[in-house]
Design a protein around this motif. Structure first.
Motif, mmCIF file in Angstrom:
data_model
loop_
_atom_site.group_PDB
_atom_site.id
_atom_site.type_symbol
_atom_site.label_atom_id
_atom_site.label_comp_id
_atom_site.label_asym_id
_atom_site.label_seq_id
_atom_site.Cartn_x
_atom_site.Cartn_y
_atom_site.Cartn_z
ATOM 1 N N MET A 93 12.367 -6.133 11.066
ATOM 2 C CA MET A 93 12.631 -5.509 9.764
ATOM 3 C C MET A 93 13.366 -4.179 9.935
ATOM 4 N N GLU A 94 14.206 -3.886 8.957
ATOM 5 C CA GLU A 94 14.926 -2.617 8.979
ATOM 6 C C GLU A 94 13.956 -1.476 8.713
ATOM 7 N N MET A 95 14.245 -0.362 9.364
ATOM 8 C CA MET A 95 13.452 0.849 9.134
ATOM 9 C C MET A 95 14.360 1.914 8.546
ATOM 10 N N ASN A 96 13.744 2.962 8.018
ATOM 11 C CA ASN A 96 14.478 4.111 7.497
ATOM 12 C C ASN A 96 15.535 3.641 6.495
ATOM 13 N N GLN A 97 15.093 2.832 5.571
ATOM 14 C CA GLN A 97 15.987 2.236 4.582
ATOM 15 C C GLN A 97 16.289 3.203 3.449
ATOM 16 N N VAL A 153 6.370 3.222 1.888
ATOM 17 C CA VAL A 153 6.266 1.776 2.077
ATOM 18 C C VAL A 153 7.618 1.090 1.847
ATOM 19 N N ALA A 154 8.349 1.476 0.798
ATOM 20 C CA ALA A 154 9.616 0.830 0.457
ATOM 21 C C ALA A 154 10.717 1.148 1.469
ATOM 22 N N LYS A 155 10.783 2.392 1.903
ATOM 23 C CA LYS A 155 11.860 2.817 2.801
ATOM 24 C C LYS A 155 11.532 2.598 4.275
ATOM 25 N N ARG A 204 7.956 0.604 11.045
ATOM 26 C CA ARG A 204 7.777 -0.701 10.405
ATOM 27 C C ARG A 204 6.361 -0.843 9.868
ATOM 28 N N GLY A 205 6.223 -1.522 8.741
ATOM 29 C CA GLY A 205 4.926 -1.770 8.140
ATOM 30 C C GLY A 205 5.118 -2.470 6.811
ATOM 31 N N ASN A 206 4.021 -2.895 6.189
ATOM 32 C CA ASN A 206 4.124 -3.709 4.981
ATOM 33 C C ASN A 206 3.484 -3.131 3.734
ATOM 34 N N CYS A 207 2.311 -2.520 3.860
ATOM 35 C CA CYS A 207 1.490 -2.310 2.660
ATOM 36 C C CYS A 207 0.743 -0.973 2.680
ATOM 37 N N GLY A 208 -0.102 -0.793 1.693
ATOM 38 C CA GLY A 208 -0.904 0.424 1.581
ATOM 39 C C GLY A 208 -1.871 0.601 2.742
ATOM 40 N N MET A 209 -2.365 -0.503 3.289
ATOM 41 C CA MET A 209 -3.247 -0.398 4.451
ATOM 42 C C MET A 209 -2.450 0.114 5.654
ATOM 43 N N CYS A 210 -1.213 -0.362 5.782
ATOM 44 C CA CYS A 210 -0.331 0.135 6.846
ATOM 45 C C CYS A 210 -0.121 1.641 6.669
ATOM 46 N N LYS A 211 0.134 2.039 5.432
ATOM 47 C CA LYS A 211 0.381 3.452 5.127
ATOM 48 C C LYS A 211 -0.775 4.310 5.618
ATOM 49 N N ARG A 212 -2.012 3.884 5.312
ATOM 50 C CA ARG A 212 -3.178 4.666 5.738
ATOM 51 C C ARG A 212 -3.261 4.755 7.261
ATOM 52 N N THR A 213 -3.021 3.631 7.940
ATOM 53 C CA THR A 213 -3.123 3.620 9.401
ATOM 54 C C THR A 213 -2.029 4.468 10.044
ATOM 55 N N ILE A 214 -0.806 4.319 9.564
ATOM 56 C CA ILE A 214 0.334 5.070 10.116
ATOM 57 C C ILE A 214 0.136 6.571 9.901
ATOM 58 N N GLU A 215 -0.223 6.956 8.679
ATOM 59 C CA GLU A 215 -0.419 8.382 8.375
ATOM 60 C C GLU A 215 -1.605 8.942 9.151
ATOM 61 N N LYS A 216 -2.670 8.164 9.302
ATOM 62 C CA LYS A 216 -3.834 8.620 10.069
ATOM 63 C C LYS A 216 -3.440 8.859 11.525
#
Length: 150
Positions: free
Chosen positions: A131-135, A78-80, A51-63
Protein backbone atom coordinates in the motif's frame (compact mmCIF):
# COMPACT_ATOMS: atom_id res chain seq x y z
CA UNK A 1 27.25 43.40 80.07
CA UNK A 2 25.65 39.99 79.59
CA UNK A 3 22.53 41.63 78.16
CA UNK A 4 24.57 43.55 75.58
CA UNK A 5 26.42 40.41 74.43
CA UNK A 6 23.18 38.43 74.31
CA UNK A 7 21.48 41.20 72.30
CA UNK A 8 24.37 41.27 69.84
CA UNK A 9 24.19 37.49 69.49
CA UNK A 10 20.44 37.63 68.79
CA UNK A 11 20.90 40.42 66.22
CA UNK A 12 23.77 38.54 64.59
CA UNK A 13 21.66 35.36 64.42
CA UNK A 14 18.83 37.31 62.81
CA UNK A 15 21.26 38.75 60.29
CA UNK A 16 22.48 35.27 59.37
CA UNK A 17 18.95 33.99 58.98
CA UNK A 18 18.00 36.75 56.56
CA UNK A 19 21.18 36.16 54.53
CA UNK A 20 20.30 32.50 54.25
CA UNK A 21 16.78 33.36 53.08
CA UNK A 22 18.13 35.75 50.46
CA UNK A 23 20.54 33.08 49.22
CA UNK A 24 17.71 30.55 49.11
CA UNK A 25 15.52 32.95 47.11
CA UNK A 26 18.37 33.58 44.69
CA UNK A 27 18.77 29.80 44.27
CA UNK A 28 15.04 29.38 43.61
CA UNK A 29 15.16 32.10 40.96
CA UNK A 30 18.08 30.39 39.24
CA UNK A 31 16.17 27.09 39.27
CA UNK A 32 13.09 28.74 37.77
CA UNK A 33 15.25 30.28 35.01
CA UNK A 34 16.80 26.89 34.26
CA UNK A 35 13.37 25.26 33.99
CA UNK A 36 12.17 28.04 31.70
CA UNK A 37 15.23 27.56 29.48
CA UNK A 38 14.54 23.82 29.26
CA UNK A 39 10.93 24.41 28.21
CA UNK A 40 12.14 26.83 25.54
CA UNK A 41 14.02 24.05 23.74
CA UNK A 42 12.77 23.95 20.16
CA UNK A 43 10.93 20.77 19.35
CA UNK A 44 11.76 19.05 16.07
CA UNK A 45 9.03 17.61 13.92
CA UNK A 46 8.84 14.97 11.23
CA UNK A 47 6.19 13.50 8.97
CA UNK A 48 6.55 10.15 7.26
CA UNK A 49 4.49 7.30 5.89
CA UNK A 50 3.31 4.35 7.98
CA UNK A 51 1.16 1.53 6.59
CA UNK A 52 -2.01 0.61 8.46
CA UNK A 53 -5.76 0.25 8.08
CA UNK A 54 -7.96 1.39 10.93
CA UNK A 55 -8.47 3.09 14.29
CA UNK A 56 -6.89 0.15 16.09
CA UNK A 57 -3.79 0.61 13.91
CA UNK A 58 -3.82 4.31 14.79
CA UNK A 59 -3.75 3.55 18.52
CA UNK A 60 -0.92 1.03 18.16
CA UNK A 61 1.20 3.22 15.86
CA UNK A 62 0.76 6.34 18.01
CA UNK A 63 1.44 4.36 21.21
CA UNK A 64 4.68 3.01 19.70
CA UNK A 65 5.82 6.49 18.64
CA UNK A 66 4.82 8.10 21.95
CA UNK A 67 6.72 5.35 23.79
CA UNK A 68 10.02 6.74 22.52
CA UNK A 69 11.65 8.96 25.16
CA UNK A 70 11.59 12.53 23.90
CA UNK A 71 8.47 12.23 21.71
CA UNK A 72 6.00 14.95 22.66
CA UNK A 73 3.18 14.02 20.30
CA UNK A 74 2.33 11.65 17.47
CA UNK A 75 -0.71 11.70 15.19
CA UNK A 76 -1.21 9.07 12.48
CA UNK A 77 -3.66 9.92 9.70
CA UNK A 78 -5.60 6.79 8.67
CA UNK A 79 -6.51 8.15 5.20
CA UNK A 80 -3.07 9.51 4.30
CA UNK A 81 -1.07 6.67 5.95
CA UNK A 82 1.14 9.38 7.42
CA UNK A 83 2.32 10.21 10.92
CA UNK A 84 3.22 13.66 12.22
CA UNK A 85 5.59 13.55 15.19
CA UNK A 86 6.98 16.28 17.46
CA UNK A 87 10.03 15.40 19.52
CA UNK A 88 12.97 16.76 21.48
CA UNK A 89 15.93 16.10 19.20
CA UNK A 90 18.32 16.20 22.16
CA UNK A 91 16.65 12.98 23.43
CA UNK A 92 15.77 11.06 20.26
CA UNK A 93 15.81 11.12 16.48
CA UNK A 94 13.58 10.13 13.58
CA UNK A 95 15.34 6.76 13.13
CA UNK A 96 14.43 5.72 16.69
CA UNK A 97 10.78 6.60 16.03
CA UNK A 98 10.77 4.59 12.76
CA UNK A 99 12.29 1.62 14.62
CA UNK A 100 9.72 1.78 17.44
CA UNK A 101 6.81 1.81 15.00
CA UNK A 102 8.33 -1.03 12.95
CA UNK A 103 8.82 -3.06 16.15
CA UNK A 104 5.04 -2.79 16.73
CA UNK A 105 4.46 -4.50 13.36
CA UNK A 106 3.92 -1.58 11.00
CA UNK A 107 5.98 -0.69 7.91
CA UNK A 108 7.34 2.85 7.76
CA UNK A 109 8.98 4.58 4.82
CA UNK A 110 12.40 3.56 6.16
CA UNK A 111 11.91 0.38 8.20
CA UNK A 112 9.91 -2.80 7.47
CA UNK A 113 7.56 -3.85 10.25
CA UNK A 114 8.56 -6.72 12.51
CA UNK A 115 6.90 -9.81 10.98
CA UNK A 116 6.23 -11.54 14.32
CA UNK A 117 4.53 -8.40 15.63
CA UNK A 118 2.62 -8.09 12.33
CA UNK A 119 1.33 -11.67 12.63
CA UNK A 120 0.03 -10.86 16.12
CA UNK A 121 -1.98 -7.84 14.94
CA UNK A 122 -5.78 -8.18 14.82
CA UNK A 123 -7.11 -9.30 11.39
CA UNK A 124 -8.45 -5.83 10.61
CA UNK A 125 -4.95 -4.40 11.10
CA UNK A 126 -3.18 -6.73 8.65
CA UNK A 127 -2.45 -4.18 5.97
CA UNK A 128 -1.30 -4.60 2.37
CA UNK A 129 2.51 -4.44 2.40
CA UNK A 130 2.42 -2.75 -1.02
CA UNK A 131 0.00 0.00 0.00
CA UNK A 132 1.05 3.56 -0.67
CA UNK A 133 2.16 5.62 2.29
CA UNK A 134 2.26 9.37 2.86
CA UNK A 135 -0.64 9.87 0.49
CA UNK A 136 -2.32 13.11 -0.45
CA UNK A 137 -5.52 11.92 1.20
CA UNK A 138 -7.34 10.68 -1.87
CA UNK A 139 -8.26 7.02 -1.85
CA UNK A 140 -5.70 4.91 -3.71
CA UNK A 141 -7.07 2.77 -6.51
CA UNK A 142 -7.62 -0.83 -5.57
CA UNK A 143 -5.24 -3.23 -7.30
CA UNK A 144 -6.26 -6.88 -6.92
CA UNK A 145 -2.69 -8.00 -7.67
CA UNK A 146 -1.32 -6.44 -4.50
CA UNK A 147 -1.12 -9.00 -1.76
CA UNK A 148 0.87 -9.57 1.37
CA UNK A 149 4.55 -9.71 0.47
CA UNK A 150 6.21 -11.22 3.51
Amino acid sequence: MKKVILSLAVIAAMGLTSCKNEAKQAGETATAETEATQSDIAMASAAFGVRGNCGMCKRTIEKAANGVDGVASANWDVAKKKIDVSFDDTKTDVAAIHNAIAASGYDTEQVAGNLDAYENLPECCKYDHAMEMNQSGTKASEDPHHGHNH
